[in-house]
Scaffold this active site. Structure first.
Site, PDB file in Angstrom:
ATOM      1  N   CYS A  79       0.832  -1.197   0.000  1.00 53.04           N
ATOM      2  CA  CYS A  79       0.000   0.000   0.000  1.00 53.04           C
ATOM      3  C   CYS A  79       0.871   1.253   0.000  1.00 53.04           C
ATOM      4  O   CYS A  79       1.444   1.613  -1.026  1.00 53.04           O
ATOM      5  CB  CYS A  79      -0.968  -0.056   1.176  1.00 53.04           C
ATOM      6  SG  CYS A  79      -2.430   0.970   0.876  1.00 53.04           S
ATOM      7  N   HIS A 132      -3.576  -5.115   0.631  1.00 52.05           N
ATOM      8  CA  HIS A 132      -2.973  -5.654   1.863  1.00 52.05           C
ATOM      9  C   HIS A 132      -3.009  -7.187   1.865  1.00 52.05           C
ATOM     10  O   HIS A 132      -3.927  -7.780   2.429  1.00 52.05           O
ATOM     11  CB  HIS A 132      -3.724  -5.120   3.080  1.00 52.05           C
ATOM     12  CG  HIS A 132      -3.475  -3.672   3.320  1.00 52.05           C
ATOM     13  ND1 HIS A 132      -2.412  -3.216   4.059  1.00 52.05           N
ATOM     14  CD2 HIS A 132      -4.134  -2.566   2.889  1.00 52.05           C
ATOM     15  CE1 HIS A 132      -2.427  -1.894   4.085  1.00 52.05           C
ATOM     16  NE2 HIS A 132      -3.465  -1.472   3.384  1.00 52.05           N
ATOM     17  N   GLU A 167      -1.415  -9.219   3.568  1.00 49.02           N
ATOM     18  CA  GLU A 167      -1.274  -9.804   4.910  1.00 49.02           C
ATOM     19  C   GLU A 167      -2.616 -10.167   5.518  1.00 49.02           C
ATOM     20  O   GLU A 167      -2.703 -11.035   6.396  1.00 49.02           O
ATOM     21  CB  GLU A 167      -0.496  -8.866   5.839  1.00 49.02           C
ATOM     22  CG  GLU A 167      -1.216  -7.593   6.297  1.00 49.02           C
ATOM     23  CD  GLU A 167      -1.104  -6.418   5.323  1.00 49.02           C
ATOM     24  OE1 GLU A 167      -0.880  -6.658   4.113  1.00 49.02           O
ATOM     25  OE2 GLU A 167      -1.261  -5.257   5.759  1.00 49.02           O
TER      26      GLU A 167
HETATM   27  N1  GLN Z   1      -1.911   6.658   2.998  1.00 54.61           N
HETATM   28  C1  GLN Z   1      -2.024   5.925   1.793  1.00 54.61           C
HETATM   29  C2  GLN Z   1      -3.385   6.075   1.142  1.00 54.61           C
HETATM   30  O1  GLN Z   1      -4.349   6.402   1.779  1.00 54.61           O
HETATM   31  C3  GLN Z   1      -1.725   4.456   1.997  1.00 54.61           C
HETATM   32  C4  GLN Z   1      -2.711   3.789   2.884  1.00 54.61           C
HETATM   33  C5  GLN Z   1      -2.229   2.446   3.390  1.00 54.61           C
HETATM   34  O2  GLN Z   1      -1.042   2.155   3.357  1.00 54.61           O
HETATM   35  N2  GLN Z   1      -3.133   1.618   3.868  1.00 54.61           N
HETATM   36  O3  GLN Z   1      -3.503   5.840  -0.032  1.00 54.61           O
END
Ligand code: GLN
Length: 552
Positions: free
Chosen positions: A381, A515, A517
């Protein structure tokens, strides 16, 4: 017939009620029953999505896009049953629903009160959508005696009457502290905690007692007498070296037998726990090793990275390897000189999800180090977004590359996402919208490029993964980045949102917008984590350390 097991906790918090609930569910599952787990959280936030990771640890995302308590992650990892939005209810959610109904006039002039209106809404949340399950395990957050959990306990007390005692039971998790000067396990806190429960009309049927040593017969009998349970229903939850040993340990103490006996179900035949035995054996006696740096901002509270820690462990299980995690505060990597001294002996570098500018330059430095020194890298992310910025700055001649998350920028490599497709629906967001529940949340499909490393790792070209982000990699720069060597190997089905990037000329460098994970299980490690840890293990076994390399 669906049976309900309510799990409360007493004496102190952090006794591991979530893991206890998940482990009991896994045991019932091993005996052929189908299960669903739910969590009631007494706080006033509608969901944990707006809470700082320091406050509440990780926010766990479900397929249907709910931001939920991290215990739902344990439930999934122990049972493989995917949680839904309806599996996590908070006081905030209950009150906001009841107040919305009141404003609509649904209560037809009645005075709206905690009993019956709030308790009815809680009961509905507990029971709704549970048809077809043999067991529903409902964990109540907080500790018995807290003011804010009272309506939940009252709802459970009523539910036992509504559904019948033969369909409901209460398990209470407590602590038996060992007092060295007395040389004894002390039962008094447990007695008091059960009294608190009895005061609100709840009599637990099973006491699960956390303790660092077996409970002597005398103490067991004493707890049984004072707390009004059978001695066999006083179960020792002994400390274990890995959470995945809990199903086996609880079974040895007779936990599943007591539950089944209460419901008058067959308990003679032992469950098949070989799956758990294998996992525990690999965790205890791995043959290989990898040392992985996790470069993040919330390293002071490791609960912020719960699923990530578990997924790395699962990746290790896939290779019979111990994964040693080095938690590195990204702010310690802001000066380039520090980067090699801190990261040079590590076999893999992972930059996880994150929010905000603080520490981002340290993450970018770590990513550059991984790319240049061919160290296996996984960016998740925010970690993927920073990998793209690193590529833009170092390889695509865009020194001002940045993310609009950090403020206005001339080169918005990562930009605010204002609309995206969810199935046939177009979702729109504007700057300044509410923060709660407005990110791109939940499971979305991605298409993987034929012949890419990720297609090989997954063994397919269409995947579904869980997302939680507001910003995205700006497609406008795709050709410039590709010319610089970064491959866009996964895209949303409409081709608009970059989902995966990789460097084909690097041994293992992958960034994903989602994600992974959240989907990993000890008995089914996520392919990306298995792949990443595998590459790190290989490096550990073959690569000389960087300082040796420079010497030669
Ligand atoms: N802050 C970033 C976004 O909102 C990444 C978010 C995250 O890593 N879950 O896109």
């Amino acid at each position: 017939m669906t049976r309900f097991v309510f799990i409360t906790g007493g004496v102190v918090s952090s006794l591991g009620k979530g893991i206890a609930s998940a482990a009991l569910a896994a045991l019932l599952q091993a005996r052929g029953h189908n299960v669903r787990l739910r969590k009631l959280d007494p706080y006033l936030n509608v969901d944990p999505g707006t809470m700082s990771p320091y406050q509440h640890g990780e926010v766990f995302i479900t397929d249907d896009g709910a931001e939920t308590d991290l215990d739902l992650g344990h439930y999934e990892r122990f049972t493989g049953v995917h949680a839904r939005r309806s599996d996590n209810t908070t006081t905030g959610r209950i009150y906001s629903d009841v107040i919305a109904r009141e404003r609509r006039g649904d209560y037809l002039g009645a005075t709206v009160q905690v009993i019956p209106h709030i308790t009815d809404a809680i009961k509905e949340a507990v029971v709704n959508g549970t048809d077809g399950y043999d067991f529903v395990l409902v964990e109540i957050g907080g500790t018995v005696g807290d003011i804010e959990s009272l309506p939940f306990l009252e709802a459970i007390r009523q539910l036992r009457n509504d559904l019948g005692y033969d369909r409901t039971m209460c398990v209470h998790l407590t602590l038996l502290p060992y007092i060295p000067s007395a040389g004894e396990l002390k039962t008094k806190p447990t007695q008091h905690s059960v009294k608190e429960l009895q005061n609100v009309g709840i009599q637990p049927q099973i006491l699960l007692c956390r303790s660092d040593r077996p409970i002597p017969k005398n103490e067991r009998q004493k707890i049984a007498n004072f707390c009004n349970v059978r001695p066999e229903a006083v179960i020792a939850a002994l400390d274990v070296d890995t959470i995945y040993a809990c199903p086996i340990a609880y079974h040895q103490q007779g936990m599943d037998r007591e539950v089944l006996r209460y419901f008058d179900l067959d308990f003679e035949e032992s469950p098949d726990l070989t799956k758990w035995e294998k996992i525990v054996e690999t965790i205890r006696h791995p043959k290989k090793e990898a040392r992985i740096a996790v470069v993040g901002k919330y390293t002071a509270l490791l609960d912020s990275y719960k699923s990530l820690t578990e997924a790395l462990l699962h990746g290790g299980i896939a290779h019979d390897a111990r994964v040693k995690i080095e938690w590195i505060d990204s702010e310690a990597l802001e000066k380039t000189d520090d980067v090699s001294s801190i990261l040079q002996d590590l076999d893999g570098i992972l930059v996880p999800g994150g929010f905000g500018e603080r520490g981002s330059e340290g993450k970018i430095n770590a990513i550059r180090f991984a790319r240049e020194h061919k160290i296996p890298f996984l960016g998740i992310c925010f970690g993927m977004q920073m990998a793209v910025i690193e590529c833009a700055r170092s390889l695509a001649n865009l020194p001002k590359a940045s993310s609009t998350e950090f403020g206005p920028t001339e080169e918005p490599l990562v930009a605010l996402m204002t609309e995206w497709a969810k199935g046939n629906e177009l979702l729109r967001r504007r700057e300044g919208d509410d923060l709660g529940g407005t990110m791109r949340l939940g499971a979305y499909t991605a298409k993987l490029a034929d012949g890419s490393r990720v297609a090989e790792i997954y063994g397919k070209t269409e995947i579904k993964e869980r997302h939680r982000h507001r910003w995205e990699v700006n497609l406008h720069y795709k050709s410039q980045l590709e010319a610089a060597g970064l491959r866009f190997s996964g895209m949303s089905p409409d081709g608009i949102l970059p989902e995966i990037v990789e460097y084909p000329d690097h041994p293992w460098f992958i960034g994903v917008q989602y994600h992974p994970e959240l989907l990993s299980k000890p008995f089914d490690p996520h392919p990306l984590f298995a792949g990443f840890v595998g590459a790190a293990v290989e490096r550990h076994e073959t690569a000389p350390f960087l300082d040796e390399k420079t010497e030669s």
